[in-house]
Motif scaffolding. Structure first.
Motif, PDB file in Angstrom:
ATOM      1  N   GLU A 120       0.782  -1.221  -0.242  1.00  0.00           N
ATOM      2  CA  GLU A 120      -0.072  -0.010  -0.138  1.00  0.00           C
ATOM      3  C   GLU A 120       0.842   1.143   0.015  1.00  0.00           C
ATOM      4  O   GLU A 120       0.469   2.146  -0.586  1.00  0.00           O
ATOM      5  CB  GLU A 120      -1.104  -0.011   1.271  1.00  0.00           C
ATOM      6  CG  GLU A 120      -2.136  -1.092   0.770  1.00  0.00           C
ATOM      7  CD  GLU A 120      -3.000  -1.241   2.254  1.00  0.00           C
ATOM      8  OE1 GLU A 120      -2.596  -0.523   3.455  1.00  0.00           O
ATOM      9  OE2 GLU A 120      -4.097  -1.598   1.879  1.00  0.00           O
ATOM     10  N   ALA A 121       1.787   1.256   0.657  1.00  0.00           N
ATOM     11  CA  ALA A 121       2.931   2.445   0.706  1.00  0.00           C
ATOM     12  C   ALA A 121       3.316   2.622  -0.715  1.00  0.00           C
ATOM     13  O   ALA A 121       3.560   3.808  -1.224  1.00  0.00           O
ATOM     14  CB  ALA A 121       3.969   1.933   1.746  1.00  0.00           C
ATOM     15  N   LEU A 138       2.173   1.529  -3.684  1.00  0.00           N
ATOM     16  CA  LEU A 138       1.082   2.058  -4.589  1.00  0.00           C
ATOM     17  C   LEU A 138       0.649   3.414  -4.384  1.00  0.00           C
ATOM     18  O   LEU A 138       0.414   4.037  -5.306  1.00  0.00           O
ATOM     19  CB  LEU A 138      -0.014   0.805  -4.357  1.00  0.00           C
ATOM     20  CG  LEU A 138       0.301  -0.656  -5.049  1.00  0.00           C
ATOM     21  CD1 LEU A 138      -0.614  -1.423  -4.410  1.00  0.00           C
ATOM     22  CD2 LEU A 138       0.558  -0.675  -6.493  1.00  0.00           C
ATOM     23  N   ASP A 139       0.362   3.682  -3.073  1.00  0.00           N
ATOM     24  CA  ASP A 139      -0.060   4.999  -2.733  1.00  0.00           C
ATOM     25  C   ASP A 139       1.068   6.099  -3.262  1.00  0.00           C
ATOM     26  O   ASP A 139       0.402   7.359  -3.675  1.00  0.00           O
ATOM     27  CB  ASP A 139      -0.214   5.245  -1.155  1.00  0.00           C
ATOM     28  CG  ASP A 139      -0.808   6.474  -0.707  1.00  0.00           C
ATOM     29  OD1 ASP A 139      -1.827   6.803  -1.385  1.00  0.00           O
ATOM     30  OD2 ASP A 139      -0.128   7.288   0.096  1.00  0.00           O
ATOM     31  N   GLY A 166       0.176   6.689  -6.790  1.00  0.00           N
ATOM     32  CA  GLY A 166      -1.255   7.066  -7.364  1.00  0.00           C
ATOM     33  C   GLY A 166      -1.987   5.855  -7.846  1.00  0.00           C
ATOM     34  O   GLY A 166      -2.946   6.208  -8.540  1.00  0.00           O
ATOM     35  N   LEU A 213      -4.564   2.657  -7.182  1.00  0.00           N
ATOM     36  CA  LEU A 213      -5.547   2.220  -5.891  1.00  0.00           C
ATOM     37  C   LEU A 213      -6.366   1.068  -6.439  1.00  0.00           C
ATOM     38  O   LEU A 213      -7.430   1.312  -6.935  1.00  0.00           O
ATOM     39  CB  LEU A 213      -6.494   3.635  -5.614  1.00  0.00           C
ATOM     40  CG  LEU A 213      -5.849   4.794  -5.254  1.00  0.00           C
ATOM     41  CD1 LEU A 213      -6.788   5.849  -5.085  1.00  0.00           C
ATOM     42  CD2 LEU A 213      -5.030   4.431  -3.778  1.00  0.00           C
TER      43      LEU A 213
END
Length: 216
Positions: A114-115, A117-118, A121, A123
């Motif tokens: 998640e780190a 991918l975030d 950008g 999601l």
């Protein structure tokens, strides 16, 4: 070449994003902290495998959980240091897809995935991580779980991977495989289709799924 799919399943590191510089920095530091020699470290395949399996290959079982937590922390903390960037074609390809027709299937932990991918950008509506499975790639479990979550027959899924272990997992799941030659040479990758990266492909959404084509 045209490939028809009802669901598209993407590995993350080396497929959607590049994290090689971060991986090298963090794992080199980690190995030093745990007294692992360069010779020992050089014999281990890092890419496309869960951290817990790598640590288990190198360290006594009693300290593996601590060591896995440490490498996760190092990698998550490295993300803001330019630890991840989009690979060519990723944004355009994903933007062409309905959110419920694709998933990210990664050997990273959920916190790390998640780190990363975030940071770029991305999601995904569906994300399968190391935390969700008991057996990592090259076992088919991660990809079979993603297919179940999307409600799609595995035979109607296409896997996008850059690592031999991930491609093996996709084949074992009974899925069509597309290899991206981003971290390995093309001749090292056994897949139904091998391309340089996602910029070589186009996706057309139809009433029955997604048509994947090689750009001319």
């Amino acid at each position: 070449m045209h490939i028809h799919a009802e669901a598209l399943l993407f590995d993350n590191d080396g497929t959607l994003v590049s994290s090689l510089a971060s991986v090298d920095r963090c794992w080199t530091r980690w190995a030093g902290e745990y007294g692992i020699t360069a010779e020992q470290f050089g014999r281990i395949e890092l890419h496309g495998r869960p951290a817990v399996e790598i640590a288990a290959d190198l360290l006594p079982a009693g300290i593996v959980p601590e060591a896995v937590a440490r490498i996760e922390t190092l990698e998550v903390e490295d993300v803001p240091n330019g630890g991840v960037e989009l690979l060519p074609g990723t944004r355009a390809f994903l933007d062409a897809l309905p959110a419920d027709r694709w998933a990210v299937v990664t050997s990273a932990t959920r916190r790390l995935a998640e780190a990363r991918l975030d940071a770029v950008g991305i999601l995904p509506k569906t994300l399968v991580c190391a935390d969700d499975i008991t057996r990592g790639k090259p076992d088919p479990e991660p990809y079979l779980l993603a297919a179940r979550q999307l409600g799609v027959d595995p035979a109607r899924c296409v896997v996008f991977e850059d690592a031999p272990a991930g491609l093996q997992a996709g084949r074992a799941a009974g899925m069509t495989t597309v290899a991206l030659a981003t971290t390995h040479q093309a001749h090292e990758l056994d897949a139904d289709l091998v391309v340089k990266d996602l910029s070589a492909l186009s996706a057309l959404v139809t009433a029955t799924g997604v048509e994947i084509s090689v750009r001319g």
